[in-house]
Design a protein around this motif. Sequence first.
Motif, PDB file in Angstrom:
ATOM      1  N   LEU A  15      53.990  26.171 -61.018  1.00  0.00           N
ATOM      2  CA  LEU A  15      53.365  24.986 -60.445  1.00  0.00           C
ATOM      3  C   LEU A  15      53.830  23.751 -61.208  1.00  0.00           C
ATOM      4  O   LEU A  15      53.919  23.757 -62.431  1.00  0.00           O
ATOM      5  CB  LEU A  15      51.836  25.078 -60.551  1.00  0.00           C
ATOM      6  CG  LEU A  15      51.100  25.882 -59.481  1.00  0.00           C
ATOM      7  CD1 LEU A  15      49.641  26.041 -59.884  1.00  0.00           C
ATOM      8  CD2 LEU A  15      51.194  25.198 -58.130  1.00  0.00           C
ATOM      9  N   LEU A  16      54.149  22.702 -60.474  1.00  0.00           N
ATOM     10  CA  LEU A  16      54.372  21.413 -61.113  1.00  0.00           C
ATOM     11  C   LEU A  16      53.008  20.902 -61.575  1.00  0.00           C
ATOM     12  O   LEU A  16      52.068  20.817 -60.787  1.00  0.00           O
ATOM     13  CB  LEU A  16      55.021  20.440 -60.135  1.00  0.00           C
ATOM     14  CG  LEU A  16      56.450  20.811 -59.715  1.00  0.00           C
ATOM     15  CD1 LEU A  16      56.938  19.904 -58.603  1.00  0.00           C
ATOM     16  CD2 LEU A  16      57.393  20.741 -60.896  1.00  0.00           C
ATOM     17  N   ALA A  17      52.887  20.584 -62.833  1.00  0.00           N
ATOM     18  CA  ALA A  17      51.586  20.400 -63.473  1.00  0.00           C
ATOM     19  C   ALA A  17      50.717  19.323 -62.823  1.00  0.00           C
ATOM     20  O   ALA A  17      49.518  19.491 -62.687  1.00  0.00           O
ATOM     21  CB  ALA A  17      51.776  20.089 -64.954  1.00  0.00           C
ATOM     22  N   GLU A  18      51.325  18.224 -62.416  1.00  0.00           N
ATOM     23  CA  GLU A  18      50.509  17.103 -61.965  1.00  0.00           C
ATOM     24  C   GLU A  18      50.764  16.767 -60.502  1.00  0.00           C
ATOM     25  O   GLU A  18      51.894  16.784 -60.035  1.00  0.00           O
ATOM     26  CB  GLU A  18      50.783  15.861 -62.826  1.00  0.00           C
ATOM     27  CG  GLU A  18      52.186  15.270 -62.715  1.00  0.00           C
ATOM     28  CD  GLU A  18      53.230  16.041 -63.506  1.00  0.00           C
ATOM     29  OE1 GLU A  18      54.412  15.714 -63.360  1.00  0.00           O
ATOM     30  OE2 GLU A  18      52.870  16.974 -64.235  1.00  0.00           O
ATOM     31  N   LYS A  19      49.672  16.493 -59.777  1.00  0.00           N
ATOM     32  CA  LYS A  19      49.788  15.936 -58.433  1.00  0.00           C
ATOM     33  C   LYS A  19      50.046  14.437 -58.566  1.00  0.00           C
ATOM     34  O   LYS A  19      49.483  13.775 -59.436  1.00  0.00           O
ATOM     35  CB  LYS A  19      48.507  16.179 -57.649  1.00  0.00           C
ATOM     36  CG  LYS A  19      48.439  15.393 -56.344  1.00  0.00           C
ATOM     37  CD  LYS A  19      47.017  15.278 -55.841  1.00  0.00           C
ATOM     38  CE  LYS A  19      46.921  14.158 -54.806  1.00  0.00           C
ATOM     39  NZ  LYS A  19      45.560  13.944 -54.337  1.00  0.00           N
ATOM     40  N   GLU A  20      50.873  13.904 -57.713  1.00  0.00           N
ATOM     41  CA  GLU A  20      51.187  12.480 -57.746  1.00  0.00           C
ATOM     42  C   GLU A  20      50.768  11.843 -56.424  1.00  0.00           C
ATOM     43  O   GLU A  20      51.185  12.296 -55.357  1.00  0.00           O
ATOM     44  CB  GLU A  20      52.691  12.295 -57.978  1.00  0.00           C
ATOM     45  CG  GLU A  20      53.091  10.891 -58.343  1.00  0.00           C
ATOM     46  CD  GLU A  20      54.557  10.831 -58.759  1.00  0.00           C
ATOM     47  OE1 GLU A  20      55.418  10.613 -57.871  1.00  0.00           O
ATOM     48  OE2 GLU A  20      54.838  11.018 -59.959  1.00  0.00           O
ATOM     49  N   GLU A  21      49.921  10.807 -56.503  1.00  0.00           N
ATOM     50  CA  GLU A  21      49.549  10.087 -55.281  1.00  0.00           C
ATOM     51  C   GLU A  21      50.791   9.419 -54.697  1.00  0.00           C
ATOM     52  O   GLU A  21      51.644   8.932 -55.426  1.00  0.00           O
ATOM     53  CB  GLU A  21      48.489   9.038 -55.592  1.00  0.00           C
ATOM     54  CG  GLU A  21      47.173   9.623 -56.077  1.00  0.00           C
ATOM     55  CD  GLU A  21      46.146   8.536 -56.355  1.00  0.00           C
ATOM     56  OE1 GLU A  21      46.394   7.375 -55.996  1.00  0.00           O
ATOM     57  OE2 GLU A  21      45.098   8.861 -56.944  1.00  0.00           O
ATOM     58  N   TYR A  22      50.863   9.436 -53.367  1.00  0.00           N
ATOM     59  CA  TYR A  22      52.062   8.893 -52.730  1.00  0.00           C
ATOM     60  C   TYR A  22      51.735   7.612 -51.990  1.00  0.00           C
ATOM     61  O   TYR A  22      50.862   7.585 -51.117  1.00  0.00           O
ATOM     62  CB  TYR A  22      52.663   9.903 -51.755  1.00  0.00           C
ATOM     63  CG  TYR A  22      54.005   9.453 -51.218  1.00  0.00           C
ATOM     64  CD1 TYR A  22      55.097   9.336 -52.069  1.00  0.00           C
ATOM     65  CD2 TYR A  22      54.170   9.103 -49.889  1.00  0.00           C
ATOM     66  CE1 TYR A  22      56.326   8.897 -51.604  1.00  0.00           C
ATOM     67  CE2 TYR A  22      55.398   8.672 -49.404  1.00  0.00           C
ATOM     68  CZ  TYR A  22      56.471   8.568 -50.274  1.00  0.00           C
ATOM     69  OH  TYR A  22      57.679   8.127 -49.813  1.00  0.00           O
ATOM     70  N   ASN A  23      52.436   6.548 -52.334  1.00  0.00           N
ATOM     71  CA  ASN A  23      52.308   5.273 -51.639  1.00  0.00           C
ATOM     72  C   ASN A  23      53.475   5.144 -50.663  1.00  0.00           C
ATOM     73  O   ASN A  23      54.595   4.856 -51.077  1.00  0.00           O
ATOM     74  CB  ASN A  23      52.319   4.114 -52.645  1.00  0.00           C
ATOM     75  CG  ASN A  23      51.111   4.130 -53.552  1.00  0.00           C
ATOM     76  OD1 ASN A  23      49.988   4.265 -53.078  1.00  0.00           O
ATOM     77  ND2 ASN A  23      51.325   4.000 -54.855  1.00  0.00           N
ATOM     78  N   ASN A  24      53.198   5.381 -49.411  1.00  0.00           N
ATOM     79  CA  ASN A  24      54.283   5.388 -48.421  1.00  0.00           C
ATOM     80  C   ASN A  24      54.550   3.983 -47.882  1.00  0.00           C
ATOM     81  O   ASN A  24      54.484   3.709 -46.692  1.00  0.00           O
ATOM     82  CB  ASN A  24      53.974   6.364 -47.279  1.00  0.00           C
ATOM     83  CG  ASN A  24      52.661   6.055 -46.591  1.00  0.00           C
ATOM     84  OD1 ASN A  24      51.791   5.404 -47.153  1.00  0.00           O
ATOM     85  ND2 ASN A  24      52.515   6.534 -45.367  1.00  0.00           N
TER      86      ASN A  24
END
Length: 296
Positions: A15-24
Amino acid sequence: MGTIQEERNYDFLPLLAEKEEYNNYGEKIKGTLELEIEAYEDIHIGTGQYIQKDNRFAKECYKDIDGNACIPASSLKGAVRNISACVSKSCLDSADGKCLSRKKQEKRNRKENTPYRKIEKPCITCCTYGLDSYASRIIFSECKSTSSDFLIKKINQPYTPSKTEDGPKLYKNEVKNEEIEDNLEVEVMKKGTIFSCRLIIKEITIEQLKLLLFSLGLDESFEFKVGGFKGQGYGKVKIKAKAYNLSDSKGRKHIIQGSLKEFASTYYTECKDEKCTNVMNKMRTIMKPKVVEYEG
């Protein structure tokens, strides 16, 4: 005729450790892709029903209204979404593998009496493929064929192997032939069947487009599976883009420089995150292209 055991025919991605919020934000791309999908292995997508054929009872395979081989849009979209989630900073480590919608977060905050808790934005995968209260930006049509040829295959009873790692499980494209021990019969779409599918893209960013095309396997570095019994040598498909029509918000069509394959590969080649690159390398090893040969 041999069959293929699920044991050791899968592996886990970290798993990639961190979720990243996405600003589209920024320039948006829209248009269509015309996809051709070839079954590199027999495919079974179940209906929950049984059929009788040649005095044999078997688990029924999904068909379109005309009785032809067909891959449901949800099956293909789910498989592609899973790839996208694996190779981006998405929400695979959340409770249900999806971001919480704003409404669900607000309901949670009221329940926990934390009204000022930050409302998180969706990750890049949920922004692209959708979630509760957030519309999908891409639409797959059903994958239709003109083939009405189906086979009845005898397989082993599937089982759920023990999960020994935290990451998502992927099935290998190299599998081992084993003897049939059970008497389970299933109806399958034949290896070699060709399907056509239209993919509609509704205003996504260049980064989302690169992730989508990579996840479709258009860079030709891996092939994924759809349907059931993946660990027994079923479900592998190869996707090609036969045509595409993409433009930005100003109507400019020169979105993709070079071939579609080269553009799809830029998601990998332009990745600056070593952990993400390592995940993609391992995924390519697990799902590397290889045509399965059958005995008998």
